[in-house]
Design a protein around this motif. Structure first.
Motif, PDB file in Angstrom:
ATOM      1  N   THR A  14      16.870  -4.062 -23.429  1.00 46.55           N
ATOM      2  CA  THR A  14      16.914  -2.994 -22.525  1.00 46.55           C
ATOM      3  C   THR A  14      17.012  -3.362 -21.259  1.00 46.55           C
ATOM      4  O   THR A  14      16.062  -3.919 -20.825  1.00 46.55           O
ATOM      5  N   ARG A  15      17.918  -2.750 -20.372  1.00 49.55           N
ATOM      6  CA  ARG A  15      18.080  -3.403 -18.891  1.00 49.55           C
ATOM      7  C   ARG A  15      17.925  -2.157 -18.100  1.00 49.55           C
ATOM      8  O   ARG A  15      18.478  -1.153 -18.287  1.00 49.55           O
ATOM      9  N   CYS A  16      17.205  -2.484 -17.047  1.00 48.96           N
ATOM     10  CA  CYS A  16      16.796  -1.279 -16.059  1.00 48.96           C
ATOM     11  C   CYS A  16      17.121  -1.778 -14.662  1.00 48.96           C
ATOM     12  O   CYS A  16      16.748  -2.886 -14.265  1.00 48.96           O
ATOM     13  N   VAL A  17      17.759  -1.070 -14.110  1.00 42.78           N
ATOM     14  CA  VAL A  17      17.965  -1.078 -12.438  1.00 42.78           C
ATOM     15  C   VAL A  17      17.482   0.030 -11.469  1.00 42.78           C
ATOM     16  O   VAL A  17      17.393   0.968 -12.121  1.00 42.78           O
ATOM     17  N   VAL A  18      16.870  -0.189 -10.340  1.00 41.86           N
ATOM     18  CA  VAL A  18      16.453   0.565  -9.481  1.00 41.86           C
ATOM     19  C   VAL A  18      17.269   0.167  -8.116  1.00 41.86           C
ATOM     20  O   VAL A  18      17.604  -0.773  -7.716  1.00 41.86           O
ATOM     21  N   GLY A  19      17.831   1.442  -7.497  1.00 35.62           N
ATOM     22  CA  GLY A  19      18.547   1.235  -6.535  1.00 35.62           C
ATOM     23  C   GLY A  19      18.468   2.500  -5.344  1.00 35.62           C
ATOM     24  O   GLY A  19      17.863   3.522  -5.763  1.00 35.62           O
ATOM     25  N   ASP A  20      19.073   2.341  -4.246  1.00 28.25           N
ATOM     26  CA  ASP A  20      19.019   3.528  -3.412  1.00 28.25           C
ATOM     27  C   ASP A  20      20.337   3.864  -3.364  1.00 28.25           C
ATOM     28  O   ASP A  20      21.018   3.708  -4.259  1.00 28.25           O
ATOM     29  N   GLU A  21      20.948   4.542  -2.419  1.00 25.89           N
ATOM     30  CA  GLU A  21      22.316   5.132  -2.299  1.00 25.89           C
ATOM     31  C   GLU A  21      23.570   4.123  -2.511  1.00 25.89           C
ATOM     32  O   GLU A  21      24.655   4.434  -3.072  1.00 25.89           O
ATOM     33  N   HIS A  22      23.016   2.796  -1.930  1.00 18.42           N
ATOM     34  CA  HIS A  22      24.256   1.698  -1.844  1.00 18.42           C
ATOM     35  C   HIS A  22      24.056   0.374  -2.696  1.00 18.42           C
ATOM     36  O   HIS A  22      24.913  -0.114  -3.052  1.00 18.42           O
ATOM     37  N   ARG A  23      22.530   0.200  -2.919  1.00 20.82           N
ATOM     38  CA  ARG A  23      22.329  -1.262  -3.044  1.00 20.82           C
ATOM     39  C   ARG A  23      21.230  -0.870  -4.691  1.00 20.82           C
ATOM     40  O   ARG A  23      20.706  -0.182  -4.835  1.00 20.82           O
ATOM     41  N   ILE A  24      21.488  -2.256  -4.957  1.00 21.71           N
ATOM     42  CA  ILE A  24      20.309  -2.431  -6.366  1.00 21.71           C
ATOM     43  C   ILE A  24      19.200  -3.302  -5.710  1.00 21.71           C
ATOM     44  O   ILE A  24      19.303  -4.359  -4.979  1.00 21.71           O
ATOM     45  N   LEU A  25      18.087  -2.662  -5.746  1.00 23.42           N
ATOM     46  CA  LEU A  25      16.864  -3.228  -5.219  1.00 23.42           C
ATOM     47  C   LEU A  25      15.806  -3.771  -5.998  1.00 23.42           C
ATOM     48  O   LEU A  25      15.061  -4.888  -5.738  1.00 23.42           O
ATOM     49  N   GLY A  26      16.140  -3.630  -7.321  1.00 24.67           N
ATOM     50  CA  GLY A  26      15.310  -4.486  -8.422  1.00 24.67           C
ATOM     51  C   GLY A  26      15.843  -4.283  -9.946  1.00 24.67           C
ATOM     52  O   GLY A  26      16.389  -3.335 -10.071  1.00 24.67           O
ATOM     53  N   ARG A  27      15.599  -5.102 -10.698  1.00 24.84           N
ATOM     54  CA  ARG A  27      16.164  -4.837 -12.038  1.00 24.84           C
ATOM     55  C   ARG A  27      15.036  -5.533 -12.928  1.00 24.84           C
ATOM     56  O   ARG A  27      14.191  -6.476 -12.686  1.00 24.84           O
TER      57      ARG A  27
END
Length: 314
Positions: A14-27
């Protein structure tokens, strides 16, 4: 700044990413949360852990997520969608879009463009979309009847080839390696494990087959090459349905089998180019989880636009 969350709920991880409108901030990454495979308790543990870890990596609170999207097999079943939303809702308060794993992979690999994508991980499938937006698929019907060229198929084919070699009086390095992976002491134990009911998780043998192929084992090499040919056949079914004439077709790949086995990639490309010279194959690294993040952003934008339209009418 708006925050979005995307999850790829694969058969092995299971892979998860968190981002804003343009970038990936964490995974973050953890074990499989596929409910049909690991059960609801393990799925809950995996989803909770991966969401919290990705948010921690991004330096944000789970409660700050505005929209989430998860790609998981079985999304066509309402009970799966409901259970996944409920489990994720225990950690985040944002709306959760539950889509098929194919959809997020297409978004990551093709975006709005036409083309064919071949996915080969624990399972396998080929899916395509032509210039008119028509979709077609081949394979992906599960390990018992389909999933050709997948990690599961490779493990099962390797075991079958070992049994055949044993019938011919041959002893192979691959057999010894798989016995070590399964922690078996004798060939009789191997025979019992191979024919057990329910069957073993053959997909777990893919790393062993890959390693032995790199050491020159002929059976392992043959299995990986046959896997590439099987995956090319899936792609050809989709291409012939969507592009019956001689047209340039973009083909992308993703999944652990094609990403990690150069022999499988070469066999795939050789067969596909021989049968369909106009195919343009891209071996770039595609992460379906980024497709889930992209779709979370798009869904939030649609919801915001709809809400603005309602406000104007009032």
């Amino acid at each position: 700044m708006s925050l979005f969350l995307g999850i790829d709920a694969g058969g092995s991880a299971t892979r998860c990413v968190v981002g804003d409108e343009h970038r990936i901030l964490g995974r973050a990454q953890t074990s499989s949360c596929k409910i049909q495979r690991v059960g609801e308790a393990e799925a809950r543990r995996a989803l909770h852990a991966v969401i919290r870890e990705a948010c921690q990596s991004a330096g944000v609170a789970p409660g700050g997520i505005e929209q989430a999207c998860i790609g998981i097999s079985g999304a066509s079943h309402p009970e799966v969608v409901e259970r996944v939303r409920h489990i994720m809702g225990e950690v985040i308060s944002a709306p959760v879009e539950v889509l098929g794993d194919i959809i997020i992979a297409l978004e990551a690999g093709l975006g709005p463009l036409a083309g064919c994508m071949v996915i080969a991980g624990t399972g396998s499938i080929a899916v395509g979309r032509n210039q008119q937006g028509t979709l077609a698929r081949a394979g992906g019907w599960g390990p018992v009847a389909s999933d050709e060229g997948s990690g599961y198929w490779i493990g099962r084919a390797a075991v079958a080839a070992i049994l055949r070699a044993h019938d011919s009086g041959e002893s192979t390095a691959l057999a010894r390696a798989i016995m070590a992976t399964w922690r078996l002491a004798s060939y009789e134990d191997f025979e019992r494990a191979a024919s057990a009911s329910p069957p073993p998780d053959f997909a777990q043998l893919f790393p062993t087959v890959l390693h032995e192929a790199e050491q020159g084992d002929p059976i392992a090499i043959d299995v990986l090459q046959r896997a590439g040919a099987e995956l090319a056949e899936l792609a050809l079914v989709v291409i012939r349905r969507l592009w019956p004439g001689p047209q340039r077709v973009r083909v992308t790949i993703c999944g652990g089998v094609l990403e990690n086995s150069s022999r499988t990639r070469r066999a795939f490309a050789s067969k596909l180019r021989s049968a369909c010279p106009q195919s343009a194959i891209s071996f770039g690294n595609i992460e379906p989880v980024t497709g889930a993040l992209s779709l979370a952003r798009k869904h939030a934008a649609i919801s915001e636009h709809s809400a603005a339209g309602v406000t104007k009418k009032r």
